[in-house]
Write a protein that holds these residues in place. Structure first.
Motif, short mmCIF file in Angstrom:
data_model
loop_
_atom_site.label_atom_id
_atom_site.label_comp_id
_atom_site.label_asym_id
_atom_site.label_seq_id
_atom_site.Cartn_x
_atom_site.Cartn_y
_atom_site.Cartn_z
N ARG A 68 -51.08 -94.41 -4.16
CA ARG A 68 -50.51 -92.86 -4.26
C ARG A 68 -51.20 -92.34 -5.53
NH1 ARG A 68 -44.17 -92.64 -1.99
NH2 ARG A 68 -44.60 -93.59 -0.39
N ASP A 75 -48.78 -90.02 -7.42
CA ASP A 75 -48.22 -90.35 -8.51
C ASP A 75 -49.09 -90.81 -9.79
OD1 ASP A 75 -45.57 -90.20 -7.62
OD2 ASP A 75 -45.92 -92.20 -6.54
N HIS A 85 -43.16 -95.67 -11.53
CA HIS A 85 -44.47 -95.10 -10.90
C HIS A 85 -45.75 -96.06 -10.89
CE1 HIS A 85 -41.86 -91.43 -10.28
NE2 HIS A 85 -42.20 -91.71 -8.80
#
Ligand code: ATP
Ligand code: MG
Ligand code: MG
Ligand code: MG
Length: 460
Positions: A68, A75, A85
Motif C-alpha cells: 500500500r 500508507d 502501518h
C-alpha cells in the motif's frame, strides 16, 4: 507464537473449515490494469466475485503479500509514524464465493480469535456498518458481544472497496485494545486515530460491483472477503504494541542496525528502512524495476526514501542492498521466490543506491541552504521541482523531510512546474503520475513490469 506459526495456524484453521489454501499472488495484479499493486487478499479473486471466473472450490484462504504505497490505499506516509502501518505487509484472509455469508464469516473470525488464538473477549471491539442490522444482530445476539464494545459507523470506515471501481460492500471490523498506556480512543471516537485500539481484522460482505459512474451493481452471489494484517495479529499474540516489535521485525531491525551502525531499534528512520526493504525486495521479485513512471516510479520513491533515512542515521556508504540477505533469512521459507531472486534484487538495489547517492548529499545541502532563508512554513513548489528534476528527489521524499521540520510542501506549485515540463516533452507514457495518490494506470493493455531492455534475466 512466532509470526510464521500464526500464518500457519490461520491457514490450517480455515482449511479445517473447508477452505482451499491458495498461495499468495504477485504484487503486480495480473487481472487488473486499473490497480497499482495488490493491496488486499481479494485482488486475485476479483473476477470470481464478479462472476467472470469459476473456481472449483467455493471457499479459499490465503496469506497475501500486499503493498500500500499509492493509489486508493496509500500508507507510505504512515510508515515510521504509526505502530501499525507498513508499505509491505501480509494479509491473512478467508473467502466465500457465494457460499457462506455473514453469520459464518463472523463465527469463524470470532472462533479463530477467541478459541484458537485464545484472546480475551474483553480486549476485542467490534464495529459494523450503520445500516447493517443483520451483522449487528449476529454480533450482539448470536455471539453475545458486549454492546459496550460495539459501535455502528458510516461508510467512511465500514464500507470497503478495493479501488474506485470493482467489488465492494459493507464490512464489520475487529479491533484490539492495547491498553491504557497507549494514546487513542475506541473506533468512532474522536481519538480513534491513536494507536491504542488497533484494527486487526476486516470482514467484508461483498455485495456490489461499483461502476465507473459510482453506481452499485449487485454481484451475482453475495460473498465474503476478509483481511487480517499478519504483523498486527502477531503484535497482539506476542504482547507487544507495535508491529515493529514482533519477532520478524526485531530480527530485521537488528540486522539493519548492525549494517548502519546504530543501536536504537525504536529509531523511526530505522523502522522506515526495515519496512521499505520488504516492499522494495518483493516488488523486484514480482518483476517491477525502478523507473521514472508507473509502478517503477513508486518503487524508486520507496527506495530513495529508505536511502535518505539511512543517510539521516549517519550512513554514508551503500547499505540498503545488504538488507536483502537478512530479509531472505526471515521470509525466504514462506516465499521461495524471494530467495530465488536474491542476487538480482541485490544487484538492482545496489545500482539504484549508487546512482542516488551521488545526488542525495548535494540535494540535501541545497535544501538546507534554501530552508535557512525560508520565511514561510511551506517549501515552494519550484524548489520541490528543482530537487526532483536535478537531484532525483521524489516529491514525497521532500515532503517527508519537510514534515520532520514541521513544514509542508507546495504540492500545487510543484505539480504546475511538473506539468510545464511535461507539456514541453511530447512523450506520452501510458502512466500518469499523481504525486499524492501515487499512480493512475491509464491503459487497459496490461502491465509488463519493465522495459524489455532493462529486464533482469532471471526474474519471472
Ligand atoms: P487502518 O484503518 O489501520 O489503516 P484499513 O482499514 O486501511 O486499516 P483494511 O483495508 O480494512 O485496512 O485491510 C484489512 C486489514 O489489513 C486491516 O484490518 C489490517 O489488519 C491490515 N492492514 C491494512 N493496512 C495495513 C498496513 N498498511 N500495514 C499493515 N497491515 C495493514
Ligand atoms: Mg488504512
Ligand atoms: Mg480502518
Ligand atoms: Mg479496515
Amino acid at each position: 507464537m512466532k509470526t510464521s506459526e500464526i500464518r500457519q495456524a490461520f491457514l490450517q484453521y480455515f482449511a479445517s473449515q473447508g477452505h482451499e489454501i491458495v498461495p499468495s499472488s504477485s504484487l503486480v495484479p495480473g487481472n487488473d490494469p486499473t490497480l497499482l499493486f495488490t493491496n488486499a487478499g481479494m485482488v486475485q479473486f476479483k473476477d470470481v466475485f464478479l462472476g467472470r471466473e469459476q473456481r472449483q472450490s467455493t471457499r479459499a484462504t490465503s496469506s497475501q503479500r500486499c503493498v500500500r504505497a499509492g493509489g486508493k490505499h496509500n500508507d507510505l506516509e504512515n510508515v515510521g509514524y504509526t505502530a501499525r502501518h507498513h508499505t509491505f505487509f501480509e494479509m491473512l484472509g478467508n473467502f466465500s464465493f457465494g457460499d457462506y455469508f455473514k453469520e459464518d464469516a463472523i463465527r469463524f473470525a470470532w472462533e479463530f480469535l477467541t478459541g484458537v488464538m485464545k484472546l480475551p473477549k474483553e480486549k476485542l471491539w467490534i464495529t459494523v456498518y450503520q445500516d447493517d442490522q443483520e451483522a449487528e444482530k449476529i454480533w450482539l445476539e448470536t455471539m453475545g458481544v458486549d454492546p459496550e464494545r460495539f459501535s455502528r459507523l458510516g461508510a467512511d470506515s465500514n464500507f470497503w472497496q478495493m479501488g474506485d471501481t470493482g467489488p465492494c460492500g459493507p464490512c464489520t471490523e475487529i479491533f484490539y485494545d492495547h491498553g491504557a498506556d497507549v494514546w487513542g480512543g475506541p473506533p468512532g471516537s474522536p481519538e480513534e486515530d491513536g494507536d491504542r485500539y488497533i484494527e486487526i481484522w476486516n470482514l467484508v460482505f461483498m455485495q456490489y460491483d461499483r461502476q465507473p459512474d459510482g453506481e452499485l451493481q449487485p454481484l451475482p452471489k453475495p460473498s465474503v472477503d476478509t483481511g487480517m494484517g499478519l504483523e498486527r495479529i502477531a503484535a497482539v499474540m506476542q504482547s507487544v504494541h507495535s508491529n515493529y516489535e514482533i519477532d520478524l521485525f526485531v530480527n530485521l531491525l537488528n540486522a539493519a542496525a548492525k549494517v548502519i551502525g546504530t543501536q536504537d531499534l525504536e529509531e523511526k528512520s530505522l523502522r522506515v528502512v526495515a519496512d521499505h526493504i520488504r516492499s522494495c525486495a518483493f516488488l523486484i521479485t514480482d518483476g517491477v524495476m525502478p523507473s521514472n513512471e508507473g509502478r517503477g516510479y513508486v518503487l524508486r520513491r520507496i527506495l530513495r526514501r529508505a536511502i535518505r533515512h539511512g543517510n539521516k542515521l549517519g550512513m554514508k556508504d551503500l547499505f540498503f542492498y545488504k538488507l536483502v540477505k537478512p530479509l531472505v533469512l526471515e521470509m525466504g521459507d514462506a516465499y521461495p521466490e524471494l530467495r530465488q531472486a536474491q542476487t538480482q534484487i541485490e544487484k538492482i538495489l545496489k545500482l539504484e543506491e549508487e546512482q542516488f547517492a551521488k545526488t542525495l548529499e548535494q540535494g540535501l545541502r541545497i535544501l538546507d541552504q534554501e530552508l535557512e532563508s525560508l520565511q514561510a512554513k511551506q517549501i515552494p513548489g519550484d524548489l520541490v521541482f528543482k530537487l526532483y528534476d536535478t537531484y532525483g528527489f521524489p516529491a514525497d521524499l521532500t515532503a517527508d523531510i519537510a514534515r520532520e521540520r514541521e513544514l509542508t510542501i507546495d504540492q500545487t506549485g510543484f505539480e504546475q512546474a511538473m506539468h510545464q515540463q511535461k507539456s514541453r516533452s511530447k512523450e506520452a507514457g501510458k502512466f500518469k503520475s499523481g504525486y499524492h495518490d501515487g499512480i493512475e494506470v491509464l491503459t487497459a493493455t496490461g502491465f509488463t513490469g519493465y522495459q524489455q531492455s532493462e529486464a533482469p534475466a532471471t526474474i519471472t
